[in-house]
Design a protein around this motif. Structure first.
Motif, mmCIF file in Angstrom:
data_model
loop_
_atom_site.group_PDB
_atom_site.id
_atom_site.type_symbol
_atom_site.label_atom_id
_atom_site.label_comp_id
_atom_site.label_asym_id
_atom_site.label_seq_id
_atom_site.Cartn_x
_atom_site.Cartn_y
_atom_site.Cartn_z
ATOM 1 N N LEU A 152 -33.917 70.187 124.175
ATOM 2 C CA LEU A 152 -33.660 69.843 122.649
ATOM 3 C C LEU A 152 -32.339 68.410 122.647
ATOM 4 N N LEU A 153 -30.754 69.549 124.114
ATOM 5 C CA LEU A 153 -29.527 68.331 124.060
ATOM 6 C C LEU A 153 -30.106 66.875 125.269
ATOM 7 N N THR A 154 -31.031 67.886 125.556
ATOM 8 C CA THR A 154 -31.700 67.075 127.737
ATOM 9 C C THR A 154 -31.751 65.556 126.379
ATOM 10 N N CYS A 209 -35.326 68.443 132.539
ATOM 11 C CA CYS A 209 -34.863 67.726 131.808
ATOM 12 C C CYS A 209 -33.714 66.815 133.241
ATOM 13 N N LEU A 228 -34.840 80.839 123.949
ATOM 14 C CA LEU A 228 -34.015 79.963 123.094
ATOM 15 C C LEU A 228 -32.849 79.304 124.341
ATOM 16 N N VAL A 229 -32.676 79.320 125.088
ATOM 17 C CA VAL A 229 -31.345 78.628 125.386
ATOM 18 C C VAL A 229 -31.974 77.608 126.570
ATOM 19 N N GLY A 272 -35.039 75.933 125.122
ATOM 20 C CA GLY A 272 -35.422 75.622 124.396
ATOM 21 C C GLY A 272 -34.315 74.497 123.736
ATOM 22 N N TRP A 273 -32.674 74.598 123.406
ATOM 23 C CA TRP A 273 -31.815 74.296 123.297
ATOM 24 C C TRP A 273 -31.051 73.122 123.932
ATOM 25 N N GLY A 274 -31.571 73.350 125.338
ATOM 26 C CA GLY A 274 -31.104 72.941 126.572
ATOM 27 C C GLY A 274 -31.991 71.732 126.623
#
Lengths: 172, 73
Positions: free
Chosen positions: A151-153, B44, A144-145, A147-149
């Motif tokens: 999305l933030l990117t 990323c 989850l972390v 995936g969240w990262g």
């Protein structure tokens, strides 16, 4: 067949050499594509086929396509070619560093014997089936972390290229 | 060239990924999570680097490192 794996490993080092000693980014991107293809073949022949496919799709299909387009945007219209002192110096430096690494870590590490998973006939279960499944059972927090990262990117990149005329994007 | 340094960084990340893939095979462990995470986070990083490159190239008329003036935006 054992030497095929070694050949792929050497091919990967040669692709890294191609990237490091490029006179122009066009050749560097070719080296990167070749290196990822050879790396996928290397991983697949060693027995981990899932991560090889992941590398193929995510790295080659996703990131390198974007890289190729960026190189076509940002590289010069009259690229230099191979040959000349710059390229030769880079090649010699890379070969020197690779040779030092081979001598320091390669000779005492048990030689070049590669025991792949297909030693006695084709083995049906690959070596990475258990590992990636841990992503969903034990490592769900990290999943989850991550995936969240990601999305933030996306929002970071959108913020970087924002601004029609006040920002940094202009007509190329 | 700024993008040449990006290409070399990508090659380093690719070699680290292959090393992280080969190491659990040799040591017979099950540490296959690290390479997937590394691949995700390297995507990323690469996207952020490329966005910086794309937005800073038209300002300096090319991406040659000699032309980069950090006082510009």
């Amino acid at each position: 067949m054992t030497y095929f794996v070694l050949f792929l490993g050497v091919g990967f080092v040669l692709a890294a050499l191609l990237v490091a000693s490029n006179p122009s980014p066009y050749y560097g991107v070719v080296g990167l594509v070749f290196g990822s293809v050879v790396g996928c073949g290397w991983l697949m022949s060693l027995g981990v086929s899932f991560v090889s496919l992941v590398l193929f799709m995510v790295y080659l299909g996703g990131m390198l396509v974007v890289f190729v387009y960026s190189v076509s945007l940002a590289a010069d219209p009259f690229p230099q070619i191979w040959g000349g002192w710059h390229t030769t110096g880079c090649v010699l430096g890379f070969v020197f560093v690779a040779g030092v690494g081979l001598i320091v870590w390669g000779w005492g590490g048990g030689g070049f014997g590669v025991g792949v998973v297909d030693n006695m006939g084709v083995f049906f279960s690959r070596l990475d089936f258990n590992g990636v499944a841990l992503f969903y059972s034990c490592g769900v927090g990290m999943f989850l972390v991550a995936g969240w990262g990601l999305l933030l990117t996306l929002f970071v990149v959108l913020e970087l290229v924002r601004g029609l005329s006040r920002g940094t994007i202009r007509a190329v | 060239h700024l993008i040449s340094s990006l290409l070399c960084l990508e090659t380093m990340i690719l070699s680290i990924y292959i090393a992280l893939s080969i190491w659990p095979i040799k040591k017979q462990t099950s540490a296959n999570l690290m390479k997937i995470l590394m691949l995700a986070f390297s995507a990323c990083k690469a996207s952020a680097r490329l966005a910086t490159l794309i937005t800073s190239t038209p300002t300096h008329a090319s991406d040659l490192l000699h032309n980069l003036n950090l006082l510009w935006c």
